[in-house]
Scaffold this motif. Structure first.
Motif, PDB file in Angstrom:
ATOM      1  N   ILE A  28       0.844  -1.205   0.000  1.00 28.25           N
ATOM      2  CA  ILE A  28       0.000   0.000   0.000  1.00 28.25           C
ATOM      3  C   ILE A  28       0.876   1.250   0.000  1.00 28.25           C
ATOM      4  O   ILE A  28       0.612   2.214  -0.734  1.00 28.25           O
ATOM      5  CB  ILE A  28      -0.948   0.002   1.212  1.00 28.25           C
ATOM      6  CG1 ILE A  28      -2.003  -1.105   1.070  1.00 28.25           C
ATOM      7  CG2 ILE A  28      -1.639   1.360   1.360  1.00 28.25           C
ATOM      8  CD1 ILE A  28      -2.879  -1.279   2.290  1.00 28.25           C
ATOM      9  N   LEU A  29       1.946   1.234   0.795  1.00 28.42           N
ATOM     10  CA  LEU A  29       2.866   2.371   0.830  1.00 28.42           C
ATOM     11  C   LEU A  29       3.583   2.547  -0.505  1.00 28.42           C
ATOM     12  O   LEU A  29       3.834   3.680  -0.941  1.00 28.42           O
ATOM     13  CB  LEU A  29       3.880   2.196   1.954  1.00 28.42           C
ATOM     14  CG  LEU A  29       3.325   2.268   3.380  1.00 28.42           C
ATOM     15  CD1 LEU A  29       4.432   1.995   4.397  1.00 28.42           C
ATOM     16  CD2 LEU A  29       2.682   3.627   3.643  1.00 28.42           C
ATOM     17  N   VAL A  30       3.922   1.443  -1.162  1.00 26.06           N
ATOM     18  CA  VAL A  30       4.564   1.530  -2.474  1.00 26.06           C
ATOM     19  C   VAL A  30       3.633   2.188  -3.486  1.00 26.06           C
ATOM     20  O   VAL A  30       4.020   3.108  -4.213  1.00 26.06           O
ATOM     21  CB  VAL A  30       4.987   0.128  -2.974  1.00 26.06           C
ATOM     22  CG1 VAL A  30       5.388   0.181  -4.446  1.00 26.06           C
ATOM     23  CG2 VAL A  30       6.149  -0.402  -2.141  1.00 26.06           C
ATOM     24  N   VAL A  31       2.394   1.713  -3.529  1.00 26.86           N
ATOM     25  CA  VAL A  31       1.420   2.275  -4.472  1.00 26.86           C
ATOM     26  C   VAL A  31       1.155   3.746  -4.140  1.00 26.86           C
ATOM     27  O   VAL A  31       1.091   4.601  -5.035  1.00 26.86           O
ATOM     28  CB  VAL A  31       0.110   1.464  -4.447  1.00 26.86           C
ATOM     29  CG1 VAL A  31      -0.922   2.062  -5.403  1.00 26.86           C
ATOM     30  CG2 VAL A  31       0.382   0.006  -4.839  1.00 26.86           C
ATOM     31  N   PHE A  32       1.005   4.044  -2.855  1.00 28.36           N
ATOM     32  CA  PHE A  32       0.785   5.424  -2.426  1.00 28.36           C
ATOM     33  C   PHE A  32       2.000   6.294  -2.765  1.00 28.36           C
ATOM     34  O   PHE A  32       1.872   7.456  -3.177  1.00 28.36           O
ATOM     35  CB  PHE A  32       0.496   5.464  -0.927  1.00 28.36           C
ATOM     36  CG  PHE A  32       0.026   6.804  -0.422  1.00 28.36           C
ATOM     37  CD1 PHE A  32      -0.793   7.616  -1.183  1.00 28.36           C
ATOM     38  CD2 PHE A  32       0.413   7.248   0.835  1.00 28.36           C
ATOM     39  CE1 PHE A  32      -1.226   8.851  -0.714  1.00 28.36           C
ATOM     40  CE2 PHE A  32      -0.010   8.477   1.319  1.00 28.36           C
ATOM     41  CZ  PHE A  32      -0.833   9.284   0.525  1.00 28.36           C
ATOM     42  N   GLY A  33       3.195   5.723  -2.616  1.00 28.30           N
ATOM     43  CA  GLY A  33       4.417   6.474  -2.897  1.00 28.30           C
ATOM     44  C   GLY A  33       4.562   6.849  -4.357  1.00 28.30           C
ATOM     45  O   GLY A  33       5.268   7.810  -4.694  1.00 28.30           O
ATOM     46  N   HIS A  34       3.910   6.096  -5.248  1.00 28.32           N
ATOM     47  CA  HIS A  34       3.955   6.403  -6.678  1.00 28.32           C
ATOM     48  C   HIS A  34       2.706   7.147  -7.139  1.00 28.32           C
ATOM     49  O   HIS A  34       2.531   7.367  -8.333  1.00 28.32           O
ATOM     50  CB  HIS A  34       4.103   5.108  -7.477  1.00 28.32           C
ATOM     51  CG  HIS A  34       5.402   4.412  -7.235  1.00 28.32           C
ATOM     52  ND1 HIS A  34       5.548   3.040  -7.294  1.00 28.32           N
ATOM     53  CD2 HIS A  34       6.632   4.905  -6.909  1.00 28.32           C
ATOM     54  CE1 HIS A  34       6.800   2.718  -7.031  1.00 28.32           C
ATOM     55  NE2 HIS A  34       7.477   3.831  -6.794  1.00 28.32           N
ATOM     56  N   ASN A  35       1.873   7.531  -6.199  1.00 25.70           N
ATOM     57  CA  ASN A  35       0.629   8.225  -6.513  1.00 25.70           C
ATOM     58  C   ASN A  35       0.873   9.728  -6.672  1.00 25.70           C
ATOM     59  O   ASN A  35       1.815  10.286  -6.110  1.00 25.70           O
ATOM     60  CB  ASN A  35      -0.376   7.968  -5.379  1.00 25.70           C
ATOM     61  CG  ASN A  35      -1.759   8.488  -5.679  1.00 25.70           C
ATOM     62  OD1 ASN A  35      -2.095   9.605  -5.342  1.00 25.70           O
ATOM     63  ND2 ASN A  35      -2.568   7.660  -6.323  1.00 25.70           N
TER      64      ASN A  35
END
Length: 357
Positions: free
Chosen positions: A17-24
Motif C-alpha cells: 500500500i505504501l509503495v502504491v501510495f508512494g507512486h501516486n
C-alpha cells in the motif's frame, strides 16, 4: 524456516500500500514530507521481509531456478509484451527498448517499478551465498552480521559515488539505453545498490526468530514512534534507491529500522483485526503482482479522471484504489488461465521454497 506468519503477510500488505501510495500523484507531484517519510523505510522493509523468510539450506540450483521463475520471468514477460505493443503501435525503437530492458534499471525501462525484480534476484543470490559460506565455515550468524555492516557501508559509498557522477559523460549511454531521466542510470540490474539491499536481506535473516515471535510492546512502540518522528523533524533524511539517494548513513539507516519496527508492530496487532487483517494479508500475498502493474494503472486512471474532474486529490485517491484493486482482478484472471499462469506466476518447485513467496 518454513513457518507461515500472518503478520508478515500483513506487513507486506501494508508495505505494498505504501509503495502504491508512494507512486501516486498525491506523493509524487511535489515529493513533500509524506514522500520523505514513506520512502525512508518502505523499500528496506521489503528487502528485510525477503530475508526473514529466506532459506539458506536450499540447494543453490533450486534456489536459482525458483527465484528466476518468480522474479525474472514476469519482468521479461511483461516488458517484452509491453515493448512489442510500443514498437508496433507507437514506433518505439526496438533496439533501444531491448537494450534498456536488458540493462534493467529504473532509468532504462518504461515501467519504472519493475527495476526491483531483477535487482532483488541478484541480492537474494548474494545473500544466499553469504549464508552458505557462513554455514560451510561454521561461522553461525557472526559472518552475516559482519557482512551486514560491510555491505551497507560499501553500498552507501557506491550509491553516493554514482549520484555525483557527471551526467554529461554518459550522454551516449543515455541514447543507447533510452534513458529518460538523463542522469547516470546505475549499473546493470542496479548492481550498484546490491550492498544496501543485501544488507537489509541479511538483517531480516539474522532477525528471523525475533520476527516470527514478534510481540507488540506498547512502550517500545511509543519510544520508536517518537524517535522516528524526531529524526524526521530534526534531520528529515530519506531513501530513494531508484534515484541513488541514501541520506546521512546513520540517520537514514535508523529511520529505516525504526520504520520497519513500527510497521511490524502494527502488523502484529492487525492479524487479530478479522476481515481487515485478512484483506491486508491477501494484499501481501499478492504484493509482487501489484508491484508489477500498479504504477501504470494508477497513472492511467488518474489521467483519465483528470479529463472529467479538476479535483486532483479525489482523482488521485481513486487512482490509488485502482492501483491496488485492478492488479488483484488481473491476478484472479491469470490464475484461471493456464497459459497466463505459466507466463506470469511462479511454479511451486518445493513446499519449502513455496513458503518463501
Amino acid at each position: 524456516m518454513s513457518e507461515r506468519n500472518t503478520s508478515i503477510d500483513i506487513a507486506k500488505g501494508l508495505g505494498i500500500i505504501l509503495v502504491v501510495f508512494g507512486h501516486n500523484w498525491i506523493i509524487a507531484h511535489n515529493h513533500g514530507e509524506l514522500f520523505r517519510i514513506i520512502f525512508s523505510f518502505h523499500m528496506p522493509l521489503f528487502f528485510f521481509l525477503s530475508g526473514a523468510v529466506l532459506h539458506q539450506d536450499t540447494a543453490f540450483r533450486d534456489f536459482l531456478v525458483f527465484k528466476a521463475d518468480a522474479l525474472l520471468k514476469p519482468f521479461f514477460v511483461v516488458l517484452s509484451a509491453w515493448g512489442l505493443a510500443r514498437i508496433v503501435l507507437s514506433g518505439v525503437d526496438a533496439h533501444t527498448y531491448v537494450l534498456g530492458m536488458l540493462y534493467a534499471t529504473g532509468n532504462t525501462i518504461e515501467w519504472v517499478p519493475l527495476w526491483y525484480l531483477p535487482h532483488l534476484f541478484l541480492a537474494m543470490l548474494l545473500a544466499w551465498s553469504v549464508l552458505h559460506l557462513a554455514n560451510r565455515v561454521h561461522a553461525g550468524l557472526l559472518l552475516p552480521v559482519v557482512c551486514i555492516s560491510i555491505l551497507l557501508a560499501a553500498g552507501i559509498v557506491v550509491t553516493r559515488i554514482c549520484s555525483q557522477l557527471d551526467v554529461q559523460q554518459f550522454a551516449s549511454l543515455h541514447l543507447w539505453l533510452g534513458n529518460r531521466q538523463h542522469d547516470f542510470p546505475g549499473l546493470p540490474w542496479s548492481l550498484d545498490l546490491i550492498g544496501i539491499s543485501t544488507a537489509f536481506i541479511l538483517l531480516g535473516y539474522v532477525m528471523h526468530d525475533y520476527v516470527m515471535r514478534f510481540r507488540f510492546q506498547s512502550w517500545v512502540f511509543i519510544v520508536a514512534l517518537l524517535l522516528f518522528a524526531a529524526l524526521h523533524f530534526f534531520f528529515d533524511e530519506t531513501i530513494d534507491l531508484n534515484m541513488r539517494q541514501y541520506g546521512t548513513w546513520w540517520i537514514a539507516t535508523a529511520q529505516a529500522m525504526l520504520g520497519i519496527y513500527l510497521l511490524l508492530s502494527v502488523s502484529t496487532c492487525l492479524q487479530y483485526a478479522g476481515k481487515l487483517g485478512m484483506l491486508l494479508a491477501y494484499l501481501g500475498n499478492s504484493s509482487l503482482f501489484i508491484m508489477i502493474f500498479h504504477s501504470w494503472i494508477e497513472w492511467k486512471v488518474f489521467a483519465l479522471l483528470a479529463r472529467w474532474s479538476s479535483y486532483d486529490y479525489l482523482n488521485a485517491s481513486l487512482a490509488l484504489l485502482a492501483g491496488l484493486l485492478i492488479p488483484l482482478l488481473l491476478l484472479s484472471l491469470v490464475k484461471k488461465h493456464k497459459f497466463l499462469y505459466i507466463l506470469l506466476l511462479p511454479k511451486a518447485h518445493t513446499p519449502r521454497l513455496r513458503a518463501e513467496t
